[in-house]
Write a protein that holds these residues in place. Structure first.
Motif, PDB file in Angstrom:
ATOM      1  N   HIS A 101      64.741 -51.649  44.523  1.00  0.00           N
ATOM      2  CA  HIS A 101      63.464 -51.038  44.144  1.00  0.00           C
ATOM      3  C   HIS A 101      62.547 -52.003  43.386  1.00  0.00           C
ATOM      4  N   ASP A 105      59.356 -51.385  48.005  1.00  0.00           N
ATOM      5  CA  ASP A 105      59.328 -49.929  47.999  1.00  0.00           C
ATOM      6  C   ASP A 105      59.134 -49.467  49.433  1.00  0.00           C
ATOM      7  N   GLY A 119      57.462 -54.986  45.664  1.00  0.00           N
ATOM      8  CA  GLY A 119      57.744 -54.481  44.324  1.00  0.00           C
ATOM      9  C   GLY A 119      57.387 -55.544  43.293  1.00  0.00           C
TER      10      GLY A 119
END
Length: 135
Positions: A101, A105, A119
């Motif tokens: 993450h 994303d 990200g």
């Protein structure tokens, strides 16, 4: 930690261990070399796939890469093949010290289609994967 002299020895060890584990070791996508270097040595194929995947996201810019672009980068026929190819990429990213993450994303866009966006740690992860490929 287990070290091996070469890929043949690694393959033999993996074959023996596969029967003793829920998750096969080869699914991780890397083999640690004997030189005790701080970074794991990843299989070239896994690293090339990760770099193609991350490059597709990078090239898409802020709008994000759509499934067709990611599928092409991962050399799969359609979006349904992306998940299977993303698993070893995510494991490689994590082995390099990043959380998935943090790197990218995967939200839905306004039309409800999945997109892949950078990200906050994207560039660092991209550089780490590229450096791993180039040695």
């Amino acid at each position: 930690e287990v070290t091996v002299a070469d890929t043949t020895e690694a393959a033999e060890l993996i074959a023996k261990l596969n029967g003793m584990q829920d998750k096969p070791i080869q699914s991780l996508g890397y083999i640690k070399s004997r030189d005790d270097s701080p970074r794991p040595e990843f299989r070239r194929e896994a690293t090339e796939s990760a770099l193609a995947f991350l490059t597709a996201i990078k090239d898409a810019g802020d709008r994000g890469a759509e499934a067709e672009v990611i599928a092409k980068a991962l050399k799969v026929d359609n979006h349904k093949g992306i998940g299977g190819r993303a698993t070893p990429i995510n494991k490689l990213i994590e082995a390099l010290g990043f959380k998935q993450h943090q790197v990218y994303d995967n939200p839905r866009n306004q039309e409800g289609r999945r997109i892949w966006q950078k990200g906050r740690m994207f560039q660092q992860a991209y550089d780490a994967v590229r450096n791993n490929l180039n040695g």
